[in-house]
Write a protein that holds these residues in place. Structure first.
Motif, short mmCIF file in Angstrom:
data_model
loop_
_atom_site.label_atom_id
_atom_site.label_comp_id
_atom_site.label_asym_id
_atom_site.label_seq_id
_atom_site.Cartn_x
_atom_site.Cartn_y
_atom_site.Cartn_z
N VAL A 31 2.92 33.31 63.58
CA VAL A 31 4.25 33.31 64.19
C VAL A 31 5.20 32.48 63.35
CG1 VAL A 31 5.54 33.04 66.33
CG2 VAL A 31 3.06 33.34 66.42
N TYR A 33 9.45 31.28 63.22
CA TYR A 33 10.63 31.16 64.06
C TYR A 33 11.84 30.72 63.23
CZ TYR A 33 6.85 30.21 67.46
OH TYR A 33 5.69 30.25 68.21
N TYR A 35 15.49 28.76 64.06
CA TYR A 35 16.33 28.07 65.02
C TYR A 35 17.66 27.71 64.37
CZ TYR A 35 12.20 27.04 67.96
OH TYR A 35 11.08 27.12 68.75
N GLN A 37 20.55 24.77 64.81
CA GLN A 37 20.80 23.49 65.46
C GLN A 37 22.15 22.95 65.04
OE1 GLN A 37 18.26 20.17 64.49
NE2 GLN A 37 18.47 19.30 66.55
N GLN A 41 22.76 18.60 69.20
CA GLN A 41 22.22 19.57 70.16
C GLN A 41 20.75 19.86 69.87
OE1 GLN A 41 24.59 23.12 70.54
NE2 GLN A 41 26.52 21.98 70.51
N ALA A 42 20.08 20.41 70.83
CA ALA A 42 18.71 20.84 70.64
C ALA A 42 18.68 22.10 69.77
CB ALA A 42 18.05 21.13 71.98
N PRO A 43 17.58 22.33 69.10
CA PRO A 43 17.45 23.59 68.36
C PRO A 43 17.54 24.78 69.30
CG PRO A 43 15.74 22.04 67.72
CD PRO A 43 16.41 21.47 68.92
N LEU A 45 16.68 28.77 69.62
CA LEU A 45 15.89 29.83 69.02
C LEU A 45 16.75 31.07 68.80
CD1 LEU A 45 13.07 30.73 68.08
CD2 LEU A 45 12.69 31.58 70.42
N HIS A 48 12.01 35.27 66.53
CA HIS A 48 10.72 34.94 65.94
C HIS A 48 9.96 36.21 65.61
CE1 HIS A 48 9.28 35.44 70.15
NE2 HIS A 48 8.12 35.74 69.58
N GLU A 57 16.20 36.94 70.34
CA GLU A 57 16.70 36.36 71.59
C GLU A 57 17.93 37.15 72.03
OE1 GLU A 57 15.14 33.68 73.35
OE2 GLU A 57 13.68 34.50 71.93
N MET A 88 22.58 23.39 61.05
CA MET A 88 21.27 23.22 60.42
C MET A 88 20.42 24.40 60.90
SD MET A 88 19.11 21.30 58.63
CE MET A 88 19.17 19.51 58.77
N LEU A 90 16.61 25.76 61.12
CA LEU A 90 15.24 25.28 61.06
C LEU A 90 14.28 26.45 61.16
CD1 LEU A 90 15.66 22.31 63.55
CD2 LEU A 90 15.33 22.10 61.09
N GLN A 100 4.19 24.09 67.11
CA GLN A 100 5.11 24.57 66.08
C GLN A 100 5.29 23.49 65.03
OE1 GLN A 100 8.77 26.40 67.28
NE2 GLN A 100 7.80 27.67 68.82
N PHE A 102 7.60 22.41 61.82
CA PHE A 102 8.94 22.67 61.34
C PHE A 102 9.09 22.33 59.86
CE2 PHE A 102 11.54 23.66 65.04
CZ PHE A 102 10.65 23.39 66.06
#
Lengths: 111, 113
Positions: A31, A33, A35, A37, A41-43, A45, A48, A57, A88, A90, A100, A102
């Motif tokens: 897998v 992914y 992301y 970011q 803030q949070a990453p 998604l 994937h 998504e 950014m 990721l 996961q 990174f």
């Protein structure tokens, strides 16, 4: 020893000019992914790949595409970058349902 | 819906003091839970993870976390904080049935002398 590699670390592009970010892994995870970011803030998604199966998504803009030519590599294509796409990016890898790992990220600047 | 919540946006602690960062989860099945740390301009580094078994898990850099099913929590702790621990901390969760990874919104840690 790097396990998830992202190139370049910094990418500058012009408004509307296509750009590709790359990710490679030495973990043989099935897998991969991508992301996005933004600052403080949070990453988030984007999509994937589970093996060759692409999973987008629901709220990922059409401007973002991805390719996974083989197990080790995955690319993020931004067809027409806008100022709001500066962030950014990721890459992460995992076995299904597991940890996961990174990469260091690619910071994208859109001029 | 599956989710992970970090109630604290920002925490400031003195160097040498103890630290606890909160994380709450909402999952139907037993979740797999993680704590990641992110320094400015860097990727996410895994601190520790909980899949099953012993509910107190040890991680790198002197961190530990405890899974409490009764409280739906997975709080991160460190007995004595170092200035180099200043960073953004993310709690995340998934289940063994899927690939979806849910991140909390992060807690920014400041360490003062």
């Amino acid at each position: 020893d790097a396990m998830v590699i992202q190139n370049p670390r910094y990418q500058v592009t012009q408004f509307g000019k296509p750009v590709t970010l790359s990710c490679s892994q030495t973990l043989n995870h099935n897998v991969m992914y991508w992301y996005q970011q933004k600052s403080s803030q949070a990453p988030k998604l984007l999509f994937h790949y589970y093996d060759k199966d692409f999973n987008n998504e629901a709220d990922t803009p059409d401007n973002f595409q991805s390719r996974r030519p083989n197990t080790s590599f995955c690319f993020l294509d931004i067809r027409s970058p806008g100022l709001g796409d500066a962030a950014m990016y990721l890459c992460a890898t995992s076995r299904k349902g597991e940890t996961q790992y990174f990469g260091p990220g690619t910071r994208l600047l859109v001029l | 819906a599956q989710s992970v919540t970090q109630p604290d946006i920002h925490i400031t602690v003195s160097e040498g003091a103890s630290l606890e960062l909160r994380c709450n989860y909402s999952y139907g099945a037993t979740p797999y839970l993680f704590w990641y740390v992110q320094s400015p301009g860097q990727g996410l580094q895994l601190l520790l993870k909980y899949f099953s078994g012993d509910t107190l898990v040890q991680g790198i850099k002197g961190f530990e976390a405890e899974f409490k099913r009764s409280q739906s929590s997975f709080n991160l702790r460190k007995p004595s904080v170092h200035w180099s621990d200043a960073a953004e901390y993310f709690c995340a969760g998934t289940t063994n049935t899927g690939n979806q990874f849910y991140f909390g919104t992060g807690t920014s840690l400041t360490v003062i002398p």
